[in-house]
Design a protein around this motif. Structure first.
Motif: not given
Length: 139
Positions: A37-52, A122-134
């Motif tokens: 689902l991702y480009l070879d060089s795709g970027l994932l930011a998952w709850n502040g964790n970056g993976v490319n 293809k996904i170029v960039s994917d930013c996922f964030r759980l919604q937790e109260p401040l």
């Protein structure tokens, strides 16, 4: 609004529905296929964790607990041709709930930028964030 712009917006909405259905089914049931689902060089930011890179992203997903996503809202829009050199590209925004294993479901927000590669999206960039109260902890 010109007919061309309206047509692109309609296409973005149709593609977003099809793409997110495929994405969350793959994430919840066929994680071994996530790299497709991702480009070879795709970027994932998952709850502040970056993976490319799509292979690293796939390993990241395989290491997550099992999941079940429910989409509550979905929005999409085309990215201006001038910003992407005419490459057909859409931004998709999703919110919903996700349950990991037997834990309490949590709200999430996810933003994708996807681009056409032949007849596939293809996904170029994917930013996922759980919604937790401040927290208001002022101690």
């Amino acid at each position: 609004m010109t007919q061309i712009v309206k047509s692109k917006i309609d296409q973005a909405c149709r593609v977003a529905e099809e793409f997110t259905k495929l994405y969350y089914e793959t994430s919840d049931k066929r994680r071994h296929l996530m790299s497709k689902l991702y480009l070879d060089s795709g970027l994932l930011a998952w709850n502040g964790n970056g993976v490319n890179g799509n292979e690293r992203i796939q390993k990241f997903f395989i290491d997550l607990p099992t999941s079940d996503h429910i989409i509550n809202t979905l929005d999409a829009q085309p990215v201006l041709d001038s910003a992407v050199n005419g490459q057909l590209t859409f931004m998709i925004q999703v919110s919903g709930t996700v349950r990991y294993q037997d834990r309490v479901p949590k709200s999430f927000q996810q933003n994708f930028i996807i681009t056409a590669q032949g007849d596939k999206w293809k996904i170029v960039s994917d930013c996922f964030r759980l919604q937790e109260p401040l927290t208001n902890d002022k101690s």
